[in-house]
Design an enzyme around this catalytic site. Structure first.
Site, PDB file in Angstrom:
ATOM      1  N   ASP A 152       0.822  -1.207   0.000  1.00 23.92           N
ATOM      2  CA  ASP A 152       0.000   0.000   0.000  1.00 23.92           C
ATOM      3  C   ASP A 152       0.863   1.268   0.000  1.00 23.92           C
ATOM      4  O   ASP A 152       1.970   1.245  -0.528  1.00 23.92           O
ATOM      5  CB  ASP A 152      -0.943  -0.033   1.214  1.00 23.92           C
ATOM      6  CG  ASP A 152      -2.277   0.598   0.898  1.00 23.92           C
ATOM      7  OD1 ASP A 152      -2.300   1.809   0.634  1.00 23.92           O
ATOM      8  OD2 ASP A 152      -3.295  -0.121   0.896  1.00 23.92           O
ATOM      9  N   HIS A 209      -3.973   4.986   4.036  1.00 22.02           N
ATOM     10  CA  HIS A 209      -4.631   3.741   3.671  1.00 22.02           C
ATOM     11  C   HIS A 209      -3.924   2.503   4.227  1.00 22.02           C
ATOM     12  O   HIS A 209      -4.544   1.634   4.854  1.00 22.02           O
ATOM     13  CB  HIS A 209      -4.708   3.699   2.145  1.00 22.02           C
ATOM     14  CG  HIS A 209      -5.700   2.752   1.604  1.00 22.02           C
ATOM     15  ND1 HIS A 209      -5.346   1.653   0.850  1.00 22.02           N
ATOM     16  CD2 HIS A 209      -7.041   2.720   1.694  1.00 22.02           C
ATOM     17  CE1 HIS A 209      -6.450   1.007   0.499  1.00 22.02           C
ATOM     18  NE2 HIS A 209      -7.489   1.630   0.988  1.00 22.02           N
ATOM     19  N   SER A 258     -11.617  -2.096   0.633  1.00 22.89           N
ATOM     20  CA  SER A 258     -10.291  -1.998   1.257  1.00 22.89           C
ATOM     21  C   SER A 258     -10.295  -2.633   2.630  1.00 22.89           C
ATOM     22  O   SER A 258      -9.264  -3.073   3.124  1.00 22.89           O
ATOM     23  CB  SER A 258      -9.900  -0.532   1.427  1.00 22.89           C
ATOM     24  OG  SER A 258      -9.567  -0.002   0.186  1.00 22.89           O
TER      25      SER A 258
END
Ligand code: CA
Ligand code: CA
Ligand code: CA
Ligand code: CA
Length: 834
Positions: free
Chosen positions: A161, A202, A376
Site C-alpha cells: 500500500d 490507507h 479496502s
C-alpha cells in the site's frame, strides 16, 4: 493468549483477599495503585523498568504493570531494582501477582467473557457484542477462533500500500521490519509520507485491521493480534509494472500473506491487469513462495459499484492466484461500492449506507478511527483470518487456502438475487462468492486439512467452425477449481457485451455484465475472464459460452462484433480433493500406484506417434516421441510422476521422493517426509515444514517425545539437557526436571539435602544459616546478585523465525501437467457474428 489473559484478570480482581505466601507461583505481572492519573503511572512504570498495560478494569488508579526481565513463573518472589517500586512514595500499593489454580467449567457459552481494554473494543461490532442491547454481527466467528487459541502467532502478513506507520503505538509491538520495504523510497522504512491532506492513511488503516495489538489500552484489536505485520510502500509514486512486480516479490520465503486493497481505476470503463513482470511475480510467488507452498495474495475486489464497474475487468482480482474479497453491510445489504463478478471467493462485513456502521482501525499520526470503509476493509480482514488458519496449519498451500474459503464461507443473511447451488453443493453468488467468511470454521478445517491433490490444467482453443460438436471428457481435470475463458473479441462498444459460461452440470456463471460507461472500441484482446462458480463440479461434458450483445443507443447498429478466438482453461484435480481415500497421500494408495503403472506402461507407449527429432538429454537408450523430458521412452537416471499425471525424466528426484535405483523411479516418501531412503514411516532423513525428525526412529512427527524439544532450524527433535525432563526450544530451557532436580526459573538445579540450599551464583548446594533446618536462600544474599543470575529469562521470547535452509516441495514437484491430447469442446454463441 486468551486463556492467559483470563487468568490475569481473574487474579487481579481478587488482589485484596489473598497475600502471597510460600508455595506460590509468582508471575511477572504486578498490580499497583498510583494516584495522579495515567501519566504518573506511566512515569513510575518507566522508572523501574515496567510496561504499563493500563488501568485494571474499572478500578481507578489501579494499573497492570508487566516486567519482562523476571521469570514468568517463579517459585519465589524475585528481587531486583524493579522491586524498589514497593518503596516508592508515589506508589500507594503494589503487589506481584500469584497464579491461582482455576479450572475451566465449560459452561461459558457466552463468549463475551473475552474483554479487552482497548478503547475502541466496544465499537468492534463485527467481532463481538459489547452488551446485550447492542446490535452485533458475530457471524464471522472471529472471537470463537481466538478462543480456540489462534491469534496469528508466527505468521507474517504484509500490506502492499502507501506505507505503514510502523511506530504507531498499536502496531509497533507487532511490526516486523523483515516483512517491510519501501519500493517508492527504495529503502527499508515503509513509514508513509505525511502531508496536510493525509493522503497516505490507507496502508496504516489496513495494517491495524490485521494486527492492532490487543489489550494494550490503545485503539483497537486486530483480527490476528499476535501476527507479525509489515508494510510494503509502493502506491505513493508512479506505479509501474516493475514497482508492482518488485512489491509482490519481497521476501516470499518469509512473508506468508500479502494483502492488497488497490487495483486499476474503478471507473466502469477500464480493462486492465498485471503487466508481464507482475504476472511473472505472481507465478513465482505461487510456485516458490513459502518454500513451495505458495504465497497467499489477498485482493480487494474493487469499489467501482456506483460506476457500474465489473471486477472481471480487473486482472488482479480475476487472477487465479489472488483471493478476491467482496464486502457486505452490517445488515447484509449490497454496499453502493460493490462490484459484481465471478472471481470473488468470499466476503466480509464493511461499511454501507450512512446509518450503517464502519470498521475500527489504526489511523495515521498515531490515531484511531472507526471510519474505515469499502472493499479496502475486506482484504485485510481476510488476510487476518487466513493468518489464524495458517497458525492452525502452517502447511496449507495457496490452493488449500482457497479450498478452505470455498468450503467454510456461508451465505447467512447476505441478500442477493443470484444465490445458487452449484452441482458440487456450494452456494455461490456473483456479489459475494461463497459468502461471508467464518474464522472459526477456517481454523477448525485447517487443523484437520490434508493438502489437496496436485493442480492440473487443461486448455483448449476450439476451431472457429466447429460450432456444435459434442463434448468429450477432459482427461486430467476431473474436479474443477478455477475456470478461465480467454477471448479475442473485436467490438464497436465493449460495454454492450455480456458473457456467460455454462458448465456441463448446467451451472451458469456471468463472466461479464454490461458496463454503461465503457464505450471503448478496443474489444477484448486475449482478455482472461475467471470464474470460481463451478468449484468442485465435474469437468466432463459440454461447455457453452454465451455472448449477448445488447445494442445500446450509443452506437451504430450496423456494426457488429466478432468473436475471433476463445480458449477454455480448466484448472482442477484428477482426484476428488475432498475424499481422503482417493488422495495421493494415503498409505495404502502409495503401495498400489507402482503396480498399476507397470501394467499400463506398454500400451500407452505404443499409441504415440512417430517422432524423429532429437531427444532430451535425460532420455535413455530407447529414444523418445518428442523433444521434452516428458517424451522419453526410458530415462538415463530416474522417471518421476505417474502414468496418470505424466512421466518426466529427471537427474534427481524431487523432494518428498527417493531414488529407487533398481527400477529407476522416483518413489514417494512416507507422508511428512521431505527426504527419505525408502518408503516406510521410519525411513525419513528430513521432514516437511511443521514436522520434526524423531532421530530415535527416523520418523516425522509433530510433537517431540518427552526429553526432546522441537528445533525449528534443523526440523529435528533434539535432546533436552540431561537435568531436564522437558524443555522448550532450547536444550537448557527446562520446563520440568529429571529426578533429583527442581526448577529454578528455567534451569534444573539439584535438590539439596536438608540444611542446604542451591546457591545460584556458585551453582552448588550451600549450607543454610545455622538456625534453619531448611531454607531457599541465604537471608543476606544480595538482591543484585540474584538479578544477574542465569535463570532470568523471558519465556515470551519474540516470535520465531521459520528456518529457510531447505525447500519444501511435494507441491512444486506435482506441478500442473499438460493435457497431452486436448479434445474439442462444444460452444455456441449469442448475437455476436463470427
Ligand atoms: Ca522510506
Ligand atoms: Ca490495541
Ligand atoms: Ca474495479
Ligand atoms: Ca482472484
Amino acid at each position: 493468549m486468551a486463556f492467559f489473559l483470563l487468568l490475569i484478570i481473574v487474579t487481579v480482581l481478587r488482589i485484596e483477599s489473598v497475600a502471597p505466601g510460600p508455595g506460590n507461583v509468582y508471575t511477572n505481572h504486578w498490580a499497583v495503585r498510583i494516584p495522579g492519573g495515567r501519566g504518573q503511572a506511566d512515569r513510575i512504570a518507566a522508572k523501574y523498568g515496567y510496561i504499563n498495560f493500563g488501568q485494571i478494569g474499572s478500578l481507578e488508579d489501579h494499573y497492570h504493570f508487566h516486567h519482562s526481565r523476571v521469570v514468568r513463573r517463579a517459585a519465589y518472589s524475585l528481587k531486583g531494582p524493579h522491586s524498589f517500586i514497593h518503596m516508592d512514595p508515589e506508589v500507594a500499593w503494589a503487589e506481584q501477582q500469584v497464579v491461582k489454580p482455576r479450572v475451566k467449567r465449560y459452561v461459558q457459552s457466552d463468549p463475551s467473557f473475552i474483554h479487552f481494554n482497548d478503547p475502541k473494543w466496544s465499537n468492534m461490532w463485527y467481532i463481538h457484542c459489547n452488551d446485550k442491547s447492542s446490535r452485533c454481527r458475530s457471524e464471522m466467528n472471529i472471537l470463537a477462533a481466538w478462543q480456540r487459541g489462534y491469534t496469528g502467532k508466527n505468521v507474517v502478513v504484509t500490506i502492499l500500500d502507501d506505507g505503514i506507520e510502523r511506530n504507531h503505538p498499536d502496531l509497533a509491538q507487532n511490526y516486523d521490519h523483515l516483512a517491510s520495504y519501501d519500493v517508492n523510497g527504495n529503502d527499508h522504512d515503509p513509514t508513509p509520507r505525511y502531508d496536510s491532506r493525509n493522503e497516505n492513511i490507507h496502508g496504516t488503516r489496513c495494517a491495524g485491521q490485521v494486527a492492532a495489538v490487543a489489550n494494550n489500552s490503545h485503539c483497537a484489536v486486530g483480527i490476528a493480534y499476535n501476527v507479525r505485520i509489515g508494510g510494503i510502500r509502493m502506491l505513493d509514486g508512479d506505479v509501474t509494472d516493475l514497482v508492482e512486480a518488485m512489491s509482490l516479490g519481497i521476501r516470499p520465503d518469509y512473508i506468508d500473506i500479502y494483502s492488497a486493497s488497490w487495483g486499476p481505476k474503478d471507473d466502469g470503463k477500464t480493462v486492465d491487469g498485471p503487466g508481464p513482470l507482475t504476472k511473472q511475480a505472481f507465478e513465482q510467488g505461487i510456485n516458490k513462495g513459502r518454500k513451495g507452498l505458495g504465497s497467499i495474495f489477498v485482493w480487494a475486489s474493487g469499489n467501482g459499484g456506483r460506476q457500474g464497474d465489473h471486477c472481471s475487468c480487473d486482472g488482479y482480482t480475476s487472477s487465479i492466484y489472488t483471493i478476491s474479497i467482496s464486502s457486505t453491510t452490517e445488515n447484509g445489504n449490497k454496499p453502493w461500492y460493490l462490484e459484481v463478478c465471478s472471481s470473488i471467493i468470499a466476503t466480509t462485513y464493511s461499511s454501507g449506507e450512512f446509518n450503517e456502521r464502519k470498521i475500527v482501525t489504526t489511523d495515521l499520526r498515531h490515531r484511531c478511527t472507526d471510519g474505515h470503509t469499502g472493499t479496502s476493509v475486506s482484504a485485510p480482514i481476510v488476510a487476518g483470518i487466513i493468518a489464524l488458519a495458517l497458525e492452525a496449519n502452517l502447511l496449507l498451500t495457496w490452493r488449500d487456502v482457497q479450498h478452505l474459503l470455498v468450503k467454510t464461507s456461508r451465505p447467512v443473511h447476505l441478500k442477493a438475487d443470484d444465490w445458487k447451488t452449484n452441482a458440487a453443493g456450494f452456494r455461490v453468488s456473483h456479489l459475494y462468492g461463497f459468502g461471508l467468511v467464518d474464522a472459526e470454521a477456517m481454523v477448525l478445517e485447517a487443523m484437520k486439512w490434508r493438502t489437496v491433490p496436485a493442480q492440473h490444467t487443461c486448455s483448449h482453443t476450439p476451431e472457429r467452425r466447429t460450432r456444435n460438436e459434442t463434448a468429450i471428457l477432459t482427461q486430467h481435470v476431473a474436479y474443477l477449481e478455477h475456470v478461465v475463458v480467454k477471448v479475442l473479441i473485436v467490438h464497436p462498444r465493449r460495454g454492450d457485451l455480456e458473457i456467460n459460461l455454462i458448465s456441463p452440470s448446467g451451472t451458469r456463471s456471468q463472466l461479464l455484465a454490461n458496463r454503461l460507461f465503457d464505450s471503448s472500441n478496443e474489444g477484448f484482446r486475449n482478455w482472461e475472464f475467471m470464474t470460481v462458480h463451478f468449484w468442485g463440479e465435474r469437468a466432463e461434458g459440454t461447455w457453452t459460452l454465451e455472448i449477448v450483445d445488447s445494442l445500446s443507443k450509443l452506437r451504430n447498429p450496423e456494426v457488429l462484433g466478432n468473436l475471433k478466438e476463445w480458449t477454455l482453461v480448466l484448472h482442477g484435480t484428477s482426484q476428488n480433493p475432498y475424499q481422503p481415500s482417493s488422495a495421493q497421500h494415503s498409505g495404502s494408495r502409495m503401495v498400489e500406484i507402482p503396480a498399476l503403472e507397470e501394467i499400463l506402461e506398454e500400451p500407452e507407449l505404443e499409441e504415440e506417434d512417430e517422432y524423429d527429432g532429437p531427444c532430451h538429454s535425460e532420455c535413455g537408450d530407447q529414444g523418445c516421441d518428442g523433444p521434452d523430458s516428458d517424451h522419453c521412452l526410458n530415462c538415463v537416471h530416474f522417471s518421476s510422476g505417474s502414468l496418470k499425471s505424466g512421466r518426466t525424466c529427471v537427474s534427481h528426484c524431487p523432494l518428498g521422493h527417493y531414488e529407487d535405483t533398481a527400477s529407476r523411479r522416483c518413489r514417494r516418501c512416507y507422508k511428512g517426509c521431505e527426504r527419505c531412503v525408502a518408503r516406510s514411516a521410519g525411513d525419513c532423513l528430513s521432514c516437511r515444514r511443521g514436522l520434526f525428525l524423531n532421530t530415535l526412529n527416523s520418523s516425522c512427527i509433530d510433537t517431540c517425545p518427552p526429553g526432546y524439544f522441537a528445533d525449528e532450524n534443523q526440523r529435528q527433535c533434539l535432546k533436552c539437557h540431561n537435568t531436564c525432563m522437558r524443555c522448550l526450544r532450547y536444550a537448557d530451557r527446562c520446563t520440568a526436571c529429571s529426578e533429583g532436580y527442581s526448577l529454578a526459573g528455567m534451569t534444573c538445579v539439584p535438590e539439596c539435602t536438608n540444611g542446604t540450599f542451591f546457591h545460584l551464583e556458585e551453582m552448588t548446594c550451600s549450607p543454610c544459616q545455622s538456625s534453619c533446618r531448611t531454607c531457599t536462600e541465604l537471608r543476606q544474599q544480595s538482591l543484585n546478585t540474584l538479578q544477574t543470575q542465569g535463570p532470568l529469562f523471558l519465556i515470551y521470547s519474540p516470535p520465531f523465525l521459520a528456518s529457510n535452509n531447505s525447500l519444501l516441495s511435494a507441491t512444486a514437484a506435482e506441478q500442473a501437467t499438460r493435457c497431452k491430447q486436448p479434445r474439442l469442446l462444444a460452444w455456441s454463441s449469442g448475437n455476436v457474428s463470427s
